[in-house]
Enzyme design. Structure first.
Site, mmCIF file in Angstrom:
data_model
loop_
_atom_site.group_PDB
_atom_site.id
_atom_site.type_symbol
_atom_site.label_atom_id
_atom_site.label_comp_id
_atom_site.label_asym_id
_atom_site.label_seq_id
_atom_site.Cartn_x
_atom_site.Cartn_y
_atom_site.Cartn_z
ATOM 1 N N ASP A 14 0.811 -1.222 0.000
ATOM 2 C CA ASP A 14 0.000 0.000 0.000
ATOM 3 C C ASP A 14 0.844 1.271 0.000
ATOM 4 O OD1 ASP A 14 -2.355 -1.327 -0.159
ATOM 5 O OD2 ASP A 14 -2.945 -1.034 1.934
ATOM 6 N N ARG A 94 2.319 5.297 17.410
ATOM 7 C CA ARG A 94 1.775 6.272 16.460
ATOM 8 C C ARG A 94 2.030 7.735 16.848
ATOM 9 N NH1 ARG A 94 2.490 2.022 13.870
ATOM 10 N NH2 ARG A 94 0.788 1.060 12.679
ATOM 11 N N ASP A 123 -5.387 3.579 13.557
ATOM 12 C CA ASP A 123 -4.101 4.239 13.313
ATOM 13 C C ASP A 123 -4.258 5.571 12.576
ATOM 14 O OD1 ASP A 123 -2.584 2.422 14.693
ATOM 15 O OD2 ASP A 123 -2.356 1.081 12.983
ATOM 16 N N SER A 174 -2.549 -9.214 8.181
ATOM 17 C CA SER A 174 -2.017 -7.860 8.288
ATOM 18 C C SER A 174 -1.308 -7.769 9.637
ATOM 19 C CB SER A 174 -3.167 -6.849 8.218
ATOM 20 O OG SER A 174 -2.749 -5.628 8.798
HETATM 21 N N1 ARG Z 1 -5.835 -3.131 16.869
HETATM 22 C C1 ARG Z 1 -4.538 -2.686 17.256
HETATM 23 C C2 ARG Z 1 -4.566 -1.208 17.490
HETATM 24 O O1 ARG Z 1 -5.442 -0.534 17.018
HETATM 25 C C3 ARG Z 1 -3.484 -3.093 16.275
HETATM 26 C C4 ARG Z 1 -3.548 -2.418 14.940
HETATM 27 C C5 ARG Z 1 -2.574 -2.980 14.015
HETATM 28 N N2 ARG Z 1 -2.367 -2.100 12.927
HETATM 29 C C6 ARG Z 1 -2.182 -2.493 11.681
HETATM 30 N N3 ARG Z 1 -1.964 -1.581 10.804
HETATM 31 N N4 ARG Z 1 -2.248 -3.762 11.333
HETATM 32 O O2 ARG Z 1 -3.718 -0.684 18.168
#
Ligand code: ARG
Length: 415
Positions: A14, A94, A123, A174
């Protein structure tokens, strides 16, 4: 002159497509920024890929030290677990990334920052709230949220522009990693009834295949921060890596969580967080020994607030600064050593000691040396229970159905 955009670049499909897409759609020159948060990756290959795909510049920033000092250890001191389960491995990175992206944009003279998040996750919220808080003048682009391509279309786009697409049948998952843990989504995991297939896990052994002998580890803390393992002084990054390794080998740290995202979706998340699980457990054990009952109770409530605001992307709020000051103050006496036993998927605290321990043997013992005045208990209980006793005489004992009926006297039940 072409405008510049700083792109948070992971090296995946991506964000690689995004380099090209930002150029085609908005005529932007892309500066790819990859931040090392302890995810084992070949960062020089990531950098080369960004340049090959068309970035005018590619930077790799080592964020591990900042991550540990300003994010992971404060979260550990708070015992932050989102919904009681998730140690926040992704969420903690983040705001740091937002800060480093903003700094890079300033250094490079870019007025735009882009990220590869979709419109369904947390995110995007964390990145954008972070960037908006630190640099409100920056414009944000989210190509993967905007372009509306599904995975197949993204691959077609990549092929059209000679962007390398992984040839081997790619993992259906992912994945996001940092020093504090690994998050896995998608594929078979989207059915919450399905047990995670074995190939989901890479940091942890299956408990069934873990060593048949338990391993004992002694973790030393100073003011709530882990500083030694088995008596050996270690820096934060190395200590966390070592604990991931040791606890992972014993099958510890697997978490299967139906989680409430900021955007209203329930999602099934698998985590591997061996170090986080053991360190939080050990830290809590040391707090139990060095903090009063009231401090512990109050701090538990603060832990929920901390975890929520980290998860919800509100790191740069003043509430976070206020709570951090409290957490820091609470850790003044959380110094000592905790002994943990690791065995087939379970970690158990089996010993703790501290120069600030509130455990007093002459009060606790049932053997000789007992200094507790048992006679004083009588008067204490009389006053402690006085209000309950008084109320019971008037109301509880008047209930015809007896004191176990929860609705109270007959008259109250009638309507
Ligand atoms: N659900 C978790 C969070 O929001 C992990 C997210 C993982 N992110 C990803 N881009 N696969 O913190």
């Amino acid at each position: 002159m072409t405008d510049k955009v700083v792109l948070a670049y992971s090296g995946g499909l991506d964000t690689s497509v995004a380099i090209r897409w930002l150029h085609e759609k908005y005529n932007l020159d892309v500066i790819a920024v990859t931040i090392d948060v302890g995810n084992e990756k070949d960062f020089s290959a990531v950098k080369q890929k960004a340049l090959k795909v068309g970035a005018i510049k590619a930077l790799v920033i080592d964020g591990q030290e900042l991550l540990v000092k300003y994010f992971i250890f404060p979260a550990l001191q708070a015992n932050a677990l989102y919904e009681g389960q998730y140690p926040l491995a992704t969420a903690l990175t983040r705001p740091l990334m937002a800060k480093l992206l903003v700094d890079t944009a300033a250094a490079e003279g870019a007025k735009i920052i882009a990220h590869g998040c979709t419109g369904k996750g947390n995110d995007q919220v964390r990145f954008e709230v972070g960037i908006n808080s630190l640099a409100p003048e920056i414009k944000i682009l989210a190509p993967a949220r905007e372009w509306g391509m599904n995975r197949e279309e993204t691959i077609k786009y990549a092929q059209k522009y000679n962007i390398p697409v992984p040839v081997t049948k790619k993992s259906p998952y992912s994945i996001d990693e940092s020093l504090w843990g690994r998050a896995i989504e998608c594929g078979a995991l989207e059915d919450p009834w399905v047990e995670p297939p074995a190939d989901v896990y890479t940091w942890t052994k299956s408990p069934a295949e873990a060593p048949d002998e338990p391993q004992y580890v002694e973790i030393g803390f100073e003011k709530g921060v882990p500083v030694t393992v088995d008596g050996r002084k270690m820096g934060g990054i190395d200590l966390i890596k070592k604990m991931n390794d040791i606890a992972g080998r014993h099958g510890i740290g697997r978490i299967d969580h139906i989680e409430n995202r900021v955007v209203g979706i329930k999602s099934r998340e698998i985590y591997e967080a061996p170090a986080a699980v053991v360190l939080i457990q050990a830290h809590q054990a040391l707090e139990a020994m060095t903090m009063s009952k009231d401090q512990l109770r109050f701090k538990q409530k603060v832990a929920v607030e901390c975890a929520d605001l980290i998860y919800n992307g509100l790191w740069f709020s003043q509430l976070n600064r206020d709570l951090s000051a409290y957490i820091l103050s609470s850790q003044r006496y959380v110094t000592g050593t905790v002994r943990v036993k690791l065995f087939k998927g379970t970690s158990t605290v089996v010993g703790r000691k501290s120069p600030w321990s509130l455990y007093n043997l002459s009060l606790a013992t049932y053997d000789k040396g007992d200094k507790f005045n048992q006679k004083a208990a009588e008067g204490f209980i009389h006053i402690w229970g006085l209000s309950v006793k008084t109320q019971a005489q008037v109301q509880l004992l008047a209930d015809k159905e007896g004191p176990l009926s929860i609705m109270g006297p007959e008259e109250a039940k009638e309507k």
